[in-house]
Design an enzyme around this catalytic site. Structure first.
Site, PDB file in Angstrom:
ATOM      1  N   SER C 291       0.987  -1.237   0.037  1.00 48.55           N
ATOM      2  CA  SER C 291      -0.349  -0.381  -0.300  1.00 48.55           C
ATOM      3  C   SER C 291       1.207   1.340  -0.049  1.00 48.55           C
ATOM      4  O   SER C 291       1.875   1.574   0.425  1.00 48.55           O
ATOM      5  CB  SER C 291      -0.697   0.448   1.266  1.00 48.55           C
ATOM      6  N   HIS C 354      -7.422   0.364   6.092  1.00 49.66           N
ATOM      7  CA  HIS C 354      -6.727  -0.587   6.322  1.00 49.66           C
ATOM      8  C   HIS C 354      -6.705  -1.362   7.721  1.00 49.66           C
ATOM      9  O   HIS C 354      -7.269  -2.364   8.956  1.00 49.66           O
ATOM     10  CB  HIS C 354      -5.636  -0.753   5.845  1.00 49.66           C
TER      11      HIS C 354
END
Lengths: 430, 430, 430, 430
Positions: C291, C354
């Site tokens: 990410s 997340h």
């Protein structure tokens, strides 16, 4: 694309106007064949099919006569090209030979097939041809030509396995009811029970006949190898949990289209279904059939064994011991399945099929099927054949090369217990 | 069912370990063939296909040699059964004869086809076979056997017409880009423009090759019969309203699979697409092609006509009058299409195809295609062939039986204006 | 049913004829709303949608003004029914209250939705509404009404998860190219590589927008947890065997429709995709992201730490040690992800997403993304978040209730190594 | 995605272990609602649904009590936000107000819907709720909340029209048999006849309930407007050629799901089916119903007209003249349909439905339905309502605004012929 049902077309009710209609149909076949290449598109093919379908049974028989007589290979041309090939088996000579030997009706069939719905008509045509073959042995080569083509077209590689369940279309489901040949399906509720969560049903389809199952198999998921069929056929039986099943019992397999007689799908179907089931339900341990023994009683009538005459009394029914024939019939049945032969193969057609596929005869079951027709044909006894995928190829080879029937020790032991035949004299004395 | 792409399989990069691999593949083919019935299921077929696919080009060529040599009909058996049939052309003699004449490799192909993906491998096998045929004329009968089977399997009755548009899967669309043989598709935006609202694209598919178009056709919906192809290929051209169209212009038709060479789908495709379009857009009046004339310049080189030498100058380009060759070339082109023959049929392959289908040569168009390759092959001239569904069958018969080219008066008049050939002497004088 | 693409409708190019068109559109909205029941079928709804769509941007803004002003709840009626409910919270008082409080435009939206393609227009309407909201804060309640309805309609229970691969239609695939927001897809070959055998891509669809992915995620199947994104984006990278993969790396997740802003699908998507993958590939051990850390450099600019000024030099590039800032930046990055907050939640939006889903911050990677934009926003560092399905719920609770960032020891250790901030004076000295 | 059937879930047979199970279900509902965002995925929602479904009827009633009592809007907060909005109807005040007014159970329903099969459970929950509503008027607001959400979710724009025929899956077809509410379907052969070539059947489906028709309509294609229903219901009636039909007779329309009571689909269905049929069969001229008149005899019992007492004699049957009541009843029936009202709308519910849709009362038919139940409710008379698509909107407006019943002159003339009521005294004399 939707294809008209085969059956509706089989027996036309329109009266064929005598021979002129047949001559017209034959002329259309010739026109279709003489057409160069595929130039006229598919319209001509459709016309010829329509002409054929509008004939009544007598008209079709006359057309079959014409196709058998006039669309065969030319013997002189065959002889000439064969001799050329014998002298020089070159590529060009082979090509010329094969062109001479192929019956012109083969090309006719291929062109008829081009029209929408053509395949269905050709399959139905063969059904009618087979129905008349006993009376018309001269159609045999015609039938061989058509069968050869259909066998090529219905090659396993073109078939699609589909699961049948309650989400399947009614047009397919009603055909299961109609075609089922082993254990009659008594209407929609009976069918529904056979498609519940503890059952599986699969069929092969051909893309050109999307609403026509070619062959289908019914499977019950059970905890142990089933010995009696009546509980499986009970519409009111409780539905069990498929995740607890250990056995897949193949209890019915039916070929649907008479027009494809002699083109066998069953072996492929059983094996692929076993693989599908193993994928879906990895806990399954046994793949077995619960099968009829259709030839048993006919064979028994040829056995000279005391006591068998009781079987023939009106109203005889198998029952539990001691008052039954179980102790007499079970060894005889084992002997029949193991040793009764027709030119090296088992005499019993169901045994021949499963053993030829590489299955193993595992067990025979007294009171396996107590329906009147099963008592009539097999005294109510049924057999379990087991398919172990790891063994089928080896079993098959022993079967083919050494004519051996692969069976369990139990069945072999039973067979050894059968009574010996009595000499005719002894019988006369009795 | 998903089938691996053909192309990926064609030219294996794995090195075949010399001849032993070929021998192994041949042995697997023999085992598959000797197997009685379909008993081993499809596993053997898959093994044999894998063995074939793991061979490199040299290994495959060796295998082709073996299949050509060892899997052919037995000449003595052929001769014997042919003689029997000559003496008595009975059904049983015909059946025996045909069994003897069919090459064993036919049955081999049928068994290979049973495995998943088998059809794709066989089509790819024929592609490779055809590639080697010029060097191996001894493979011709092998090729004839394979082609015979593929022609039967890819019968029109088994093909499915599908419309291709921007909702089609990328796996199919990328094949249009790859295969397009008439007017190169220059990437995805070019393809997208060809699938917009004013275009149609259709393809035939076979159920066993669901991701492989066999043949596809591209159509532009226009207000009048198009004479130039560049506007059709312009990615930035505005999109017109299909409901205002009066013409369906077939501007590209491509056979995709080299392995099916000689099995023609084009005629069927054009006619069914014309019917589909008429159903969707009933206001359409004209169904016509905008077609190349690939053989024109080669033919012109054989014509002894003053002025043609200008064509051969480097950098020659067709242009508008007066400074062009239009007045000279257009009559010659008409003459070429109408009268240049190859054994009774038009010399030009595209003309042969469309006229053979029953179309009519309607018009020829100066500056029809100004791409370098079109100038190179046809001086940039294109032809319109018109399909009137009511006439195609009659036209086709005139074409086949009387070798007539059906053309408009305008084209016929043009052809009469062509200059006569000059004797060599006259040429020398100039 | 096919729905026109949203985007084509967004910015109409037809000139709206001044205010009369807006008034006509508003009148059609009123007519639709006043219609009793659904009596006029869907024709009225289609007319109103057409009127809206034919407005230009200015016309739409005027219509939004009218809808914001004139289709709101009546304050007096609200007050009266609320007071009645306060005194007696009976069923009938609640029903009357809710009827009074619902803005009439809610019912308008529901009726507009009845026309074919209505859902797509409403989603596009909200996109335009959001674009104008900063200039028109008075539209906020209008937006809240539309968002409330869309959230209800795009409920997870109505979404369909679909795998995207090279068999997906081009109309969907081109939208992946257009929408991808994390790692730009550079044309069709790039897209194709991301859909090969060692990749997976899934999207949620809504049945009313069959060609519009709502959100999609790209996954790479790898042998270990990936630390750098460039190899994943390499179009020429060899394709690995998915059966050998142990990790599923989620490397891109994109919300597609701006008109659905604020309606979150990502958490559902990640978890369902993880379950799908586990089913397909049971050998997978790790489900993790690779990410971006989009807010890192903005935050760094507020840190008073010696050496950071080097980052701001033109042309600065991260590199391997020793000559790099790795030793300085990695601890700061860990500190940023663990401790930089915005009202109890992580400051970094990707971390917030997340961690809020219950993932755990596993690792940060120097040189994770060396693209210019990643260097610009995060100095090229990337993070791995791990989704352990057994832990996500517990992690999520700690995150929500105790504001804890669940992270590996390694990242926590790194964060402890960050240099302390220097007082401004020290900085001035330097 | 396959969804379990609704019906199977409705009346659980598992005994709920008293109140503790209900408390557990309520606790799961609270947990689901308190969960921040969608973080726990859909697992929690599934648990709550399972807890609800495992309750027996008493347990569910207790849960409904709790949901009605504890998940309603807070009166004080409502009053406060309403007052703020009254003083300043700003966007933010509206948003706060609406948040306060929405019952928390609305959000609960939306979260329950996220689980697979959630929509089906919610529809079944409302069926049970409605069943208990007469005994539990305190559930009315709870029902209003659920109905509001279901109405929004089952918006016309999300429904899919599907043709039902013999290719439809058995799982859907058996539901037609089960649900048919107008003219009972007596098993599979009856159903099959209603799906033959001269019939059409269409249903609306919602994507979240793929096996559940929401409403279906049965249509007969006829040469003229049908006046009697028995021939349409005759399983052995010959199948006519649909291309020769001029009328589409809507002879049965059934709402399937009790849980969607009050959410009307019928008007949309009739109009879209009429459009579909016009597209398929452009030669159709008339779209009409053959409808029951369910309230006639109840109304007749209130009329003081001599002769009506004969109707009440046991075993009364309508017959052909002269010995019948036709001359008396037909004018009364016309009067009933035209003039009997319930607050400005027709008293007869079927008349109310079709006239409200904009249809016109065309004809009434003596002996229209001679089944016992039809004689019981309507003396066997049936009505034809005609849908002229060009007129329905205008008719609807007259109906709504002027309370006018649009009828043919024939029916209006009939109504004028009805006998006047006799004063009670006169009756007494007779």
């Amino acid at each position: 694309m939707r294809v008209p049902t085969l059956l509706g077309r089989l027996f036309s009710t329109l009266p064929g106007r005598a021979e002129s209609d047949t001559r017209k149909a034959e002329a259309l076949c010739r026109a279709l064949l003489s057409e160069r290449g595929e130039a006229a598109g598919t319209a001509r093919a459709r016309e010829a099919l329509d002409a054929y379908e509008s004939l009544n049974d007598a008209g079709r028989a006359r057309l079959f006569d014409a196709l058998a007589r006039n669309f065969a290979p030319d013997p002189e041309r065959v002889a000439k090209t064969a001799e050329a090939y014998r002298r020089d088996p070159s590529a060009s000579n082979q090509i010329r030979l094969q062109a001479a030997v192929e019956a012109p009706r083969q090309e006719l069939f291929r062109r008829l097939n081009m029209a929408p719905g053509g395949t269905a008509v050709l399959v139905a045509m063969r059904q009618q041809l087979l129905a008349g073959l006993p009376q018309h042995p001269e159609w045999a080569a015609f039938d061989a030509d058509l069968a050869h083509l259909l066998r090529s077209w219905f090659n396993r590689g073109f078939l699609v396995l589909e699961r049948i369940d309650w989400r399947t279309s009614a047009i397919v489901l009603e055909k299961l009811i109609r075609y089922e040949a082993v254990h009659e399906i008594k209407g929609w509720p009976d069918l529904h029970r056979r498609l519940e969560a503890d059952r599986r049903c699969f069929a092969f389809f051909h893309p050109a006949l999307p609403d026509e199952p070619l062959i289908f198999i019914e499977v019950a998921l059970t905890t142990s190898m089933t010995c009696r069929v009546q509980p499986l056929l009970d519409v009111t039986a409780p539905i069990s949990d498929p995740r607890k099943a250990r056995c897949a019992m193949f209890y019915s397999i039916t070929n649907c289209l008479e027009g494809l007689r002699g083109i066998s799908f069953g072996n492929f179907l059983i094996k692929q279904v076993a693989e599908e089931l193993r994928r879906e339900l990895p806990q399954l341990r046994t793949f077995a059939t619960l099968s009829p023994i259709p030839g048993l009683r006919r064979w028994l009538r040829g056995q000279k064994v005391a006591g068998l005459e009781r079987l023939e009394r009106p109203g005889w029914q198998p029952a539990r011991k001691p008052d039954s024939l179980e102790a007499l019939l079970m060894p005889l049945c084992a002997d029949y399945l193991l040793h009764a032969k027709r030119s090296d193969e088992p005499l019993d057609p169901v045994a021949r099929f499963h053993l030829g596929n590489g299955a193993r005869l595992e067990r025979i079951n007294w009171l396996g099927d107590t329906s009147p027709s099963a008592i009539e044909s097999s005294a109510g006894i049924m057999a379990n054949y087991v398919y172990r995928l790891a063994d089928v190829e080896h079993n098959h080879e022993l079967f083919v090369n050494e004519h051996r029937v692969i069976a369990s020790r139990e069945v072999e032991r039973l067979a050894r217990e059968r009574p010996t035949e009595q000499p005719a004299a002894a019988e006369a004395k009795a």
